[in-house]
Design a protein around this motif. Structure first.
Motif, short mmCIF file in Angstrom:
data_model
loop_
_atom_site.label_atom_id
_atom_site.label_comp_id
_atom_site.label_asym_id
_atom_site.label_seq_id
_atom_site.Cartn_x
_atom_site.Cartn_y
_atom_site.Cartn_z
N UNK A 168 -15.82 45.99 16.92
CA UNK A 168 -16.74 46.82 16.15
C UNK A 168 -18.15 46.28 16.33
N UNK A 169 -19.09 47.18 16.44
CA UNK A 169 -20.49 46.82 16.51
C UNK A 169 -21.29 47.94 15.84
N UNK A 170 -22.02 47.60 14.79
CA UNK A 170 -22.84 48.57 14.07
C UNK A 170 -22.04 49.79 13.60
N UNK A 171 -20.79 49.56 13.21
CA UNK A 171 -19.95 50.64 12.71
C UNK A 171 -19.18 51.41 13.76
N UNK A 172 -19.42 51.13 15.02
CA UNK A 172 -18.72 51.82 16.12
C UNK A 172 -17.65 50.90 16.69
N UNK A 173 -16.53 51.50 17.08
CA UNK A 173 -15.46 50.71 17.69
C UNK A 173 -15.52 50.85 19.21
N UNK A 174 -15.03 49.84 19.87
CA UNK A 174 -15.02 49.79 21.32
C UNK A 174 -13.63 49.39 21.79
N UNK A 175 -13.23 49.87 22.96
CA UNK A 175 -11.89 49.60 23.47
C UNK A 175 -11.91 49.59 24.99
N UNK A 176 -10.73 49.46 25.57
CA UNK A 176 -10.53 49.50 27.02
C UNK A 176 -11.41 48.52 27.78
N UNK A 177 -11.30 47.22 27.47
CA UNK A 177 -12.14 46.27 28.19
C UNK A 177 -11.82 46.23 29.68
N UNK A 178 -12.87 46.12 30.47
CA UNK A 178 -12.73 45.99 31.92
C UNK A 178 -13.38 44.68 32.33
N UNK A 179 -12.68 43.87 33.12
CA UNK A 179 -13.29 42.62 33.56
C UNK A 179 -14.46 42.87 34.50
N UNK A 237 -17.78 40.34 36.46
CA UNK A 237 -18.17 38.95 36.68
C UNK A 237 -18.85 38.36 35.45
N UNK A 238 -18.30 37.27 34.93
CA UNK A 238 -18.90 36.59 33.79
C UNK A 238 -18.55 37.15 32.43
N UNK A 239 -17.61 38.11 32.36
CA UNK A 239 -17.25 38.64 31.05
C UNK A 239 -16.45 39.92 31.12
N UNK A 240 -16.69 40.80 30.15
CA UNK A 240 -15.98 42.07 30.07
C UNK A 240 -16.94 43.18 29.65
N UNK A 241 -16.62 44.41 30.06
CA UNK A 241 -17.34 45.59 29.61
C UNK A 241 -16.39 46.37 28.71
N UNK A 242 -16.86 46.70 27.50
CA UNK A 242 -16.08 47.46 26.53
C UNK A 242 -16.73 48.83 26.36
N UNK A 243 -15.90 49.86 26.24
CA UNK A 243 -16.38 51.23 26.15
C UNK A 243 -16.24 51.76 24.72
N UNK A 244 -17.16 52.62 24.32
CA UNK A 244 -17.10 53.25 23.01
C UNK A 244 -15.76 53.97 22.88
N UNK A 245 -15.14 53.83 21.72
CA UNK A 245 -13.85 54.50 21.48
C UNK A 245 -13.99 56.02 21.47
N UNK A 246 -15.19 56.53 21.36
CA UNK A 246 -15.43 57.96 21.42
C UNK A 246 -15.70 58.46 22.83
N UNK A 247 -15.39 57.63 23.80
CA UNK A 247 -15.67 57.97 25.21
C UNK A 247 -15.04 59.29 25.64
N UNK A 248 -13.77 59.48 25.35
CA UNK A 248 -13.10 60.71 25.76
C UNK A 248 -13.34 61.84 24.76
N UNK A 249 -13.20 61.54 23.49
CA UNK A 249 -13.31 62.56 22.45
C UNK A 249 -14.70 63.19 22.38
N UNK A 250 -15.74 62.34 22.47
CA UNK A 250 -17.11 62.82 22.34
C UNK A 250 -17.91 62.74 23.64
N UNK A 251 -17.27 62.27 24.71
CA UNK A 251 -17.95 62.03 25.98
C UNK A 251 -19.12 61.05 25.80
#
Length: 68
Positions: free
Chosen positions: A1-12, A14-28
């Motif tokens: 969670x960040x600022x009230x928004x949830x994130x999921x589906x981490x992708x590795x 270099x040096x860490x991970x990228x997390x996508x907004x949980x509204x990625x599919x539902x809200x584009x």
């Protein structure tokens, strides 16, 4: 969670991970965040195109999105 928004589906990356907004599919929503290997926030890209979700805590302790 960040600022009230949830994130999921981490992708590795270099040096860490990228997390996508949980509204990625539902809200584009295209917002993603980058954390380093210590899970420290490195950056957030973009602005959300939707309001933050509201969650309710279930009896078993898990949080689920509230039906509003």
């Amino acid at each position: 969670m960040l600022n009230g928004y949830s994130f999921s589906n981490p992708s590795p990356i270099p040096g860490g991970e990228r997390w996508y907004c949980s509204g990625r599919l539902r809200f584009k929503c295209t917002v993603c965040l980058h954390v380093n290997d210590d899970y420290e926030l490195v950056c957030v890209s973009g602005d959300h195109c939707h309001s933050p979700p509201v969650y309710e805590k279930r009896v078993d302790g898990l949080y689920v999105e509230a039906k509003v």
